[in-house]
Design a protein around this motif. Sequence first.
Motif, mmCIF file in Angstrom:
data_model
loop_
_atom_site.group_PDB
_atom_site.id
_atom_site.type_symbol
_atom_site.label_atom_id
_atom_site.label_comp_id
_atom_site.label_asym_id
_atom_site.label_seq_id
_atom_site.Cartn_x
_atom_site.Cartn_y
_atom_site.Cartn_z
ATOM 1 N N ARG A 152 0.813 -1.217 0.000
ATOM 2 C CA ARG A 152 0.000 0.000 0.000
ATOM 3 C C ARG A 152 0.850 1.272 0.000
ATOM 4 O O ARG A 152 0.329 2.379 0.126
ATOM 5 N N VAL A 153 2.160 1.115 -0.133
ATOM 6 C CA VAL A 153 3.024 2.296 -0.188
ATOM 7 C C VAL A 153 2.925 2.911 -1.592
ATOM 8 O O VAL A 153 3.190 2.247 -2.588
ATOM 9 N N ALA A 154 2.535 4.195 -1.634
ATOM 10 C CA ALA A 154 2.368 4.882 -2.927
ATOM 11 C C ALA A 154 3.501 5.869 -3.184
ATOM 12 O O ALA A 154 3.616 6.417 -4.289
ATOM 13 N N TYR A 155 4.315 6.109 -2.144
ATOM 14 C CA TYR A 155 5.280 7.213 -2.240
ATOM 15 C C TYR A 155 6.292 7.009 -1.105
ATOM 16 O O TYR A 155 5.920 6.539 -0.024
ATOM 17 N N ILE A 156 7.566 7.361 -1.382
ATOM 18 C CA ILE A 156 8.615 7.218 -0.347
ATOM 19 C C ILE A 156 9.323 8.548 -0.143
ATOM 20 O O ILE A 156 9.602 9.269 -1.106
ATOM 21 N N HIS A 157 9.606 8.867 1.114
ATOM 22 C CA HIS A 157 10.457 10.002 1.464
ATOM 23 C C HIS A 157 11.797 9.499 1.991
ATOM 24 O O HIS A 157 11.844 8.523 2.735
ATOM 25 N N MET A 158 12.851 10.207 1.572
ATOM 26 C CA MET A 158 14.187 9.973 2.127
ATOM 27 C C MET A 158 14.753 11.327 2.551
ATOM 28 O O MET A 158 14.593 12.334 1.850
ATOM 29 N N ALA A 159 15.425 11.340 3.704
ATOM 30 C CA ALA A 159 15.909 12.624 4.226
ATOM 31 C C ALA A 159 17.080 12.399 5.177
ATOM 32 O O ALA A 159 17.366 11.269 5.567
ATOM 33 N N GLY A 160 17.686 13.506 5.569
ATOM 34 C CA GLY A 160 18.729 13.465 6.584
ATOM 35 C C GLY A 160 18.154 13.832 7.941
ATOM 36 O O GLY A 160 17.034 14.341 8.029
ATOM 37 N N HIS A 161 18.913 13.574 8.982
ATOM 38 C CA HIS A 161 18.480 13.933 10.333
ATOM 39 C C HIS A 161 19.687 14.459 11.109
ATOM 40 O O HIS A 161 20.810 14.448 10.600
#
Length: 282
Positions: free
Chosen positions: A198-207
Amino acid sequence: MKEDINIGLGFRREIAGNFLEEGGIHPDFIEVAPENWIDMGGYWGDVFKKVTDKYPLILHGLSLSIGSPEKPDWEFLKKVKQLVKDFHVEIYSDHLTFAKMDNAHLYDLLPIPFREDAVKHVVQRIKEVQDFLERPLTLENASYYTSVAAEMTEQQFISSIVEESGCNLLLDVNNVYVNAFNHQYDAQEFIDSMPLERVAYIHMAGHYKIQPDLIIDTHSEAIIDPVFDLFDYTIEKMGPVPVLLERDFNFPEMEELKTEMGRLKSICQKNWTSDVIQQGNI
Ligand SMILES: [Fe+2]
């Protein structure tokens, strides 16, 4: 979006010129918060028109506040619906959080208690919003720093909501890493328990690590290797969806962002195609 692999970048005013210049940065799509662009005219209205003529647009809102007790803001959602129509938006997403209560804006994305009564409430609200928009909502797993009166795990909470409401999931892989680190659970086990179909979109980021046992989801740093590894682990288990590099503050040279997007694209190509990797189209 045409191809199976699409790597996007948040369109932010600080770096806006780069999206339109030759030799700038040219992602496969852009993401904006509708709140920042609805009813925009003048100079920035023109820029928005130019950039949306050039790139497919995904919306990622901040103020839906799906977990709030009161009714959704139908006036705002009417404008979102129009924006979706005018700009041929494929995905309208927001967070699985709340940000308003009794009409007071809290200016933060706060975790909804992981409880049965909250699941029922949120599912009902998602269905109302989806009926109004005539499309599924895509909701993001949030980073949180303390859970409130939980009676189930975050995984059970998210899975129940997705299953009962019919919404899609925006999986923020960095948020999974941040929560797993701060709350000391296994990030891969968390991914395994998500409804990945059900994943339609992915976010990737720094922290940002503020102390040895606490990291904060800031979108102001480069993505670290363990988050790339978790991304690789995750997408191997699912089909292609758009992937966004979220960078909201502390912007580096564009070359650095291009390198990060190139690395995301390579991991996607490894998992989602059998073709020879094609470089250089960012
Ligand atoms: Fe995110």
